[in-house]
Design a protein around this motif. Structure first.
Motif, PDB file in Angstrom:
ATOM      1  N   PRO A  90       0.828  -1.208   0.000  1.00 48.10           N
ATOM      2  CA  PRO A  90       0.000   0.000   0.000  1.00 48.10           C
ATOM      3  C   PRO A  90       0.859   1.253   0.000  1.00 48.10           C
ATOM      4  CG  PRO A  90      -0.894  -1.596   1.527  1.00 48.10           C
ATOM      5  CD  PRO A  90       0.436  -2.142   1.064  1.00 48.10           C
ATOM      6  N   GLY A  91       0.455   2.230  -0.817  1.00 44.14           N
ATOM      7  CA  GLY A  91       1.224   3.450  -0.991  1.00 44.14           C
ATOM      8  C   GLY A  91       2.243   3.386  -2.108  1.00 44.14           C
ATOM      9  N   GLY A  92       2.477   2.216  -2.657  1.00 42.96           N
ATOM     10  CA  GLY A  92       3.438   2.041  -3.722  1.00 42.96           C
ATOM     11  C   GLY A  92       2.882   2.382  -5.086  1.00 42.96           C
ATOM     12  N   SER A  93       3.705   2.146  -6.119  1.00 47.34           N
ATOM     13  CA  SER A  93       3.365   2.504  -7.490  1.00 47.34           C
ATOM     14  C   SER A  93       3.662   1.363  -8.450  1.00 47.34           C
ATOM     15  CB  SER A  93       4.164   3.729  -7.949  1.00 47.34           C
ATOM     16  OG  SER A  93       3.861   4.874  -7.177  1.00 47.34           O
ATOM     17  N   LEU A  94       2.907   1.325  -9.538  1.00 50.42           N
ATOM     18  CA  LEU A  94       3.148   0.436 -10.663  1.00 50.42           C
ATOM     19  C   LEU A  94       2.784   1.166 -11.935  1.00 50.42           C
ATOM     20  CD1 LEU A  94       1.578  -2.980  -9.548  1.00 50.42           C
ATOM     21  CD2 LEU A  94       4.009  -2.547  -9.939  1.00 50.42           C
ATOM     22  N   ARG A  95       3.420   0.796 -13.043  1.00 54.00           N
ATOM     23  CA  ARG A  95       3.026   1.286 -14.358  1.00 54.00           C
ATOM     24  C   ARG A  95       2.679   0.110 -15.245  1.00 54.00           C
ATOM     25  NH1 ARG A  95       6.342   4.688 -18.976  1.00 54.00           N
ATOM     26  NH2 ARG A  95       7.385   2.645 -19.153  1.00 54.00           N
ATOM     27  N   LEU A  96       1.438   0.088 -15.721  1.00 54.30           N
ATOM     28  CA  LEU A  96       0.983  -0.929 -16.649  1.00 54.30           C
ATOM     29  C   LEU A  96       1.155  -0.441 -18.083  1.00 54.30           C
ATOM     30  CD1 LEU A  96      -2.363  -1.992 -14.941  1.00 54.30           C
ATOM     31  CD2 LEU A  96      -0.015  -2.747 -14.440  1.00 54.30           C
ATOM     32  N   SER A  97       1.429  -1.376 -18.987  1.00 54.83           N
ATOM     33  CA  SER A  97       1.546  -1.080 -20.405  1.00 54.83           C
ATOM     34  C   SER A  97       0.600  -1.962 -21.194  1.00 54.83           C
ATOM     35  CB  SER A  97       2.976  -1.313 -20.896  1.00 54.83           C
ATOM     36  OG  SER A  97       3.897  -0.476 -20.241  1.00 54.83           O
ATOM     37  N   CYS A  98       0.104  -1.444 -22.303  1.00 54.18           N
ATOM     38  CA  CYS A  98      -0.742  -2.196 -23.222  1.00 54.18           C
ATOM     39  C   CYS A  98      -0.234  -1.937 -24.630  1.00 54.18           C
ATOM     40  CB  CYS A  98      -2.197  -1.771 -23.091  1.00 54.18           C
ATOM     41  SG  CYS A  98      -3.297  -2.466 -24.339  1.00 54.18           S
ATOM     42  N   ALA A  99       0.289  -2.970 -25.265  1.00 48.97           N
ATOM     43  CA  ALA A  99       0.827  -2.873 -26.613  1.00 48.97           C
ATOM     44  C   ALA A  99      -0.226  -3.323 -27.618  1.00 48.97           C
ATOM     45  CB  ALA A  99       2.082  -3.724 -26.742  1.00 48.97           C
ATOM     46  N   ALA A 100      -0.509  -2.480 -28.612  1.00 49.71           N
ATOM     47  CA  ALA A 100      -1.494  -2.768 -29.648  1.00 49.71           C
ATOM     48  C   ALA A 100      -0.812  -3.246 -30.918  1.00 49.71           C
ATOM     49  CB  ALA A 100      -2.345  -1.538 -29.919  1.00 49.71           C
ATOM     50  N   SER A 101      -1.618  -3.793 -31.834  1.00 46.60           N
ATOM     51  CA  SER A 101      -1.069  -4.556 -32.951  1.00 46.60           C
ATOM     52  C   SER A 101      -0.612  -3.752 -34.149  1.00 46.60           C
ATOM     53  CB  SER A 101      -2.087  -5.598 -33.420  1.00 46.60           C
ATOM     54  OG  SER A 101      -3.289  -4.973 -33.828  1.00 46.60           O
ATOM     55  N   GLY A 102      -1.244  -2.595 -34.439  1.00 48.49           N
ATOM     56  CA  GLY A 102      -0.943  -1.968 -35.710  1.00 48.49           C
ATOM     57  C   GLY A 102      -1.280  -0.493 -35.807  1.00 48.49           C
ATOM     58  N   ASN A 103      -1.248   0.007 -37.045  1.00 41.30           N
ATOM     59  CA  ASN A 103      -1.392   1.438 -37.307  1.00 41.30           C
ATOM     60  C   ASN A 103      -2.742   2.014 -36.905  1.00 41.30           C
ATOM     61  OD1 ASN A 103       1.194   1.530 -38.367  1.00 41.30           O
ATOM     62  ND2 ASN A 103       0.519   1.442 -40.504  1.00 41.30           N
ATOM     63  N   ILE A 104      -3.775   1.178 -36.833  1.00 41.54           N
ATOM     64  CA  ILE A 104      -5.100   1.662 -36.462  1.00 41.54           C
ATOM     65  C   ILE A 104      -5.115   2.246 -35.054  1.00 41.54           C
ATOM     66  CG2 ILE A 104      -5.936  -0.544 -35.547  1.00 41.54           C
ATOM     67  CD1 ILE A 104      -7.874   2.033 -37.717  1.00 41.54           C
ATOM     68  N   PHE A 105      -4.144   1.869 -34.219  1.00 38.85           N
ATOM     69  CA  PHE A 105      -4.106   2.306 -32.824  1.00 38.85           C
ATOM     70  C   PHE A 105      -4.271   3.814 -32.683  1.00 38.85           C
ATOM     71  CE2 PHE A 105      -1.562   3.995 -29.302  1.00 38.85           C
ATOM     72  CZ  PHE A 105      -2.176   3.385 -28.224  1.00 38.85           C
ATOM     73  N   ARG A 106      -3.624   4.584 -33.525  1.00 40.75           N
ATOM     74  CA  ARG A 106      -3.623   6.034 -33.358  1.00 40.75           C
ATOM     75  C   ARG A 106      -5.000   6.663 -33.552  1.00 40.75           C
ATOM     76  NH1 ARG A 106      -1.331   4.925 -38.335  1.00 40.75           N
ATOM     77  NH2 ARG A 106      -2.073   6.124 -40.125  1.00 40.75           N
ATOM     78  N   PHE A 107      -5.943   5.931 -34.152  1.00 45.96           N
ATOM     79  CA  PHE A 107      -7.287   6.432 -34.374  1.00 45.96           C
ATOM     80  C   PHE A 107      -8.276   6.022 -33.290  1.00 45.96           C
ATOM     81  CE2 PHE A 107      -5.504   5.921 -38.709  1.00 45.96           C
ATOM     82  CZ  PHE A 107      -5.521   7.252 -39.083  1.00 45.96           C
ATOM     83  N   LEU A 108      -7.866   5.187 -32.340  1.00 45.62           N
ATOM     84  CA  LEU A 108      -8.772   4.561 -31.397  1.00 45.62           C
ATOM     85  C   LEU A 108      -8.694   5.181 -30.014  1.00 45.62           C
ATOM     86  CD1 LEU A 108      -8.104   0.816 -32.262  1.00 45.62           C
ATOM     87  CD2 LEU A 108      -9.917   2.287 -33.154  1.00 45.62           C
ATOM     88  N   ALA A 109      -9.861   5.336 -29.374  1.00 44.07           N
ATOM     89  CA  ALA A 109      -9.890   5.579 -27.944  1.00 44.07           C
ATOM     90  C   ALA A 109      -9.511   4.288 -27.220  1.00 44.07           C
ATOM     91  CB  ALA A 109     -11.276   6.035 -27.503  1.00 44.07           C
ATOM     92  N   MET A 110      -8.760   4.405 -26.136  1.00 39.95           N
ATOM     93  CA  MET A 110      -8.292   3.258 -25.378  1.00 39.95           C
ATOM     94  C   MET A 110      -8.779   3.359 -23.939  1.00 39.95           C
ATOM     95  SD  MET A 110      -6.646   1.591 -27.698  1.00 39.95           S
ATOM     96  CE  MET A 110      -5.958   0.316 -26.634  1.00 39.95           C
ATOM     97  N   ASN A 111      -9.026   2.203 -23.341  1.00 39.77           N
ATOM     98  CA  ASN A 111      -9.569   2.132 -21.989  1.00 39.77           C
ATOM     99  C   ASN A 111      -8.789   1.144 -21.137  1.00 39.77           C
ATOM    100  OD1 ASN A 111     -12.005   3.648 -22.934  1.00 39.77           O
ATOM    101  ND2 ASN A 111     -12.406   1.708 -24.008  1.00 39.77           N
ATOM    102  N   TRP A 112      -8.735   1.419 -19.835  1.00 37.11           N
ATOM    103  CA  TRP A 112      -8.306   0.440 -18.841  1.00 37.11           C
ATOM    104  C   TRP A 112      -9.508   0.075 -17.973  1.00 37.11           C
ATOM    105  CZ3 TRP A 112      -3.920  -2.263 -18.667  1.00 37.11           C
ATOM    106  CH2 TRP A 112      -2.789  -1.754 -19.312  1.00 37.11           C
ATOM    107  N   TYR A 113      -9.761  -1.221 -17.854  1.00 37.33           N
ATOM    108  CA  TYR A 113     -10.754  -1.773 -16.945  1.00 37.33           C
ATOM    109  C   TYR A 113     -10.042  -2.587 -15.870  1.00 37.33           C
ATOM    110  CZ  TYR A 113     -14.739  -0.846 -20.121  1.00 37.33           C
ATOM    111  OH  TYR A 113     -15.716  -0.267 -20.901  1.00 37.33           O
ATOM    112  N   ARG A 114     -10.751  -2.882 -14.789  1.00 38.50           N
ATOM    113  CA  ARG A 114     -10.246  -3.817 -13.796  1.00 38.50           C
ATOM    114  C   ARG A 114     -11.387  -4.669 -13.255  1.00 38.50           C
ATOM    115  NH1 ARG A 114      -8.629   0.414  -8.908  1.00 38.50           N
ATOM    116  NH2 ARG A 114     -10.775   0.969  -8.298  1.00 38.50           N
ATOM    117  N   GLN A 115     -11.025  -5.859 -12.785  1.00 37.20           N
ATOM    118  CA  GLN A 115     -12.006  -6.777 -12.218  1.00 37.20           C
ATOM    119  C   GLN A 115     -11.401  -7.483 -11.013  1.00 37.20           C
ATOM    120  OE1 GLN A 115     -13.635  -9.729 -14.923  1.00 37.20           O
ATOM    121  NE2 GLN A 115     -15.557  -9.704 -13.770  1.00 37.20           N
TER     122      GLN A 115
END
Length: 115
Positions: A14-39
């Motif tokens: 508790p109180g610490g930090s992490l950085r998550l990354s999400c790598a996408a597949s191709g050129n379409i990425f720059r046109f897309l809204a991106m989301n982070w969900y959790r469960q």
């Protein structure tokens, strides 16, 4: 067709930090809204953060001031910087986007916040 792969999860106190990354597949990425969900176990999946193709961001109230979503279009990658982590942040975190009326999801990365 979009493929998403998350990384960066792990165990943090508790109180610490992490950085998550999400790598996408191709050129379409720059046109897309991106989301982070959790469960969390036994809980519904919830939307945590969003970023538009132009870089506008939104957050669920419970993470405002602690989490930051960002993107690097040249690297086809979206990030979630998580600071001041709390035990209630423990969950599997998923990257998500919508393209041509279909939802795409990464495999998820586990975040455990515990002393």
């Amino acid at each position: 067709q979009v493929q998403l792969v998350e990384s960066g999860g792990g165990l943090v106190q508790p109180g610490g930090s992490l950085r998550l990354s999400c790598a996408a597949s191709g050129n379409i990425f720059r046109f897309l809204a991106m989301n982070w969900y959790r469960q969390a176990p036994g809980k519904q999946r919830e939307l945590v953060a969003t970023i538009s193709n132009g870089g506008s961001t939104n957050y669920v109230d419970s993470v405002k001031g602690r989490f930051t979503i960002s993107r690097d279009n040249a690297k086809y990658t979206v990030y979630l910087q998580m600071n001041s982590l709390k035990p209630e942040d423990t969950a599997v975190y998923y990257c998500n986007t919508r393209y041509l009326q279909r939802d795409y999801w990464g495999q998820g990365t586990q975040v455990n916040v515990s002393a």
